[in-house]
Design an enzyme around this catalytic site. Structure first.
Site, short mmCIF file in Angstrom:
data_model
loop_
_atom_site.label_atom_id
_atom_site.label_comp_id
_atom_site.label_asym_id
_atom_site.label_seq_id
_atom_site.Cartn_x
_atom_site.Cartn_y
_atom_site.Cartn_z
CG HIS A 159 -1.82 1.10 1.39
ND1 HIS A 159 -1.78 1.96 2.48
CD2 HIS A 159 -2.84 1.54 0.61
CE1 HIS A 159 -2.72 2.86 2.36
NE2 HIS A 159 -3.39 2.64 1.24
CE LYS A 203 -6.19 9.87 -3.57
NZ LYS A 203 -6.89 9.16 -2.47
CD GLU A 228 -6.96 5.53 -4.38
OE1 GLU A 228 -7.77 6.38 -3.96
OE2 GLU A 228 -6.25 4.83 -3.64
CG ASP A 278 0.19 0.82 5.64
OD1 ASP A 278 -0.10 1.13 4.46
OD2 ASP A 278 -0.47 1.21 6.62
#
Length: 243
Positions: A6, A110, A108, A228
């Site tokens: 992540h 954004k 992703e 993470d």
């Protein structure tokens, strides 16, 4: 179950930087998740927040910087002195590096707080340039963006990001052409995980850092998790496979 880092190995390195991505690769992650926005002059840069304040020594909106200006900022010193002077990577720089590995990539988009015109087209163009179509998933909380991707680039895999306890979201995801469910960890309840699996829709919860959660999602048949701490997650996943 695949381990997806992540924002890179963001628990041990400054998020969304090349050292974080390189550490995830070293740790044996199956893939990397990162966030893409657009600068004032149309460059695609890897940064999570709409503003640079939290993860750099600058202030202001990403959309108001040119690429040269944002490259002047330190994106590592906030995390620790060891990483002082780190520059923000562009999507092209990351793709150039990752194309030489076996890593998968979740990008992703954004474009919620700020709608970056042309973001989808620019991302797909670069993905195709590096022949990464088979290893890339595009995700977003802005599902209109995912519809745009599906309509214009139906060969590119997409996944919906969501944080609510949606009922049977696999039906909704398919209705907009999405291929996966990327949900906030607390809403990944047993009924949801079982239903998604029965309906052939891959689930990848975020952000999964605790050993008990890693084991639970593996046992539930999740396609992957976002974490993470990829090194820790890889070890826990592989240890629970023994015997």
């Amino acid at each position: 179950m695949k381990i997806l880092a992540h924002r890179g190995s963001s628990g041990t390195h400054p998020e969304n930087t090349m050292p974080a991505f390189e550490e995830a690769y070293r740790a044996g992650a199956d893939g990397i998740e990162l966030d893409v926005q657009m600068t004032k002059d149309g460059a695609l840069v890897i940064v999570h927040d709409a503003k640079v304040d939290r993860t750099s020594n600058g202030t202001g909106w990403v959309k108001d910087f040119t690429l040269d200006e944002i490259k002047e900022l330190d994106f590592g010193g906030w995390f620790s002195e060891e990483f002082s002077g780190l520059r923000i990577p562009t999507l092209e720089e990351v793709l150039d590096w990752i194309s030489g590995t076996s890593l998968e990539l979740n990008i992703e988009l954004k474009n919620g707080a700020v709608r970056h015109a042309g973001l989808e087209d620019g991302v797909v163009r670069l993905v195709r340039q590096y022949r990464m179509e088979e290893r890339v998933i595009l995700s977003s909380f802005n599902h209109y963006s995912l519809v745009d991707v599906h309509r214009n680039y139906s060969d590119v895999e997409t996944a919906i990001l969501f944080m609510e306890g949606l009922y049977e979201p696999w039906h909704y995801a398919r209705s907009i052409g999405a291929n996966g469910l990327h949900c906030y960890l607390p809403v990944a309840v047993p009924e949801f995980l079982q239903g998604a699996q029965q309906n052939g829709m891959p689930v990848r919860p975020f952000t999964v850092n605790k050993a008990a959660h890693i084991r639970r999602f593996k046992d539930a048949g999740c396609a992957g998790i976002f974490t993470d701490f990829p090194e820790r997650a890889v070890k826990i996943r592989d240890e629970s496979s023994v015997g």
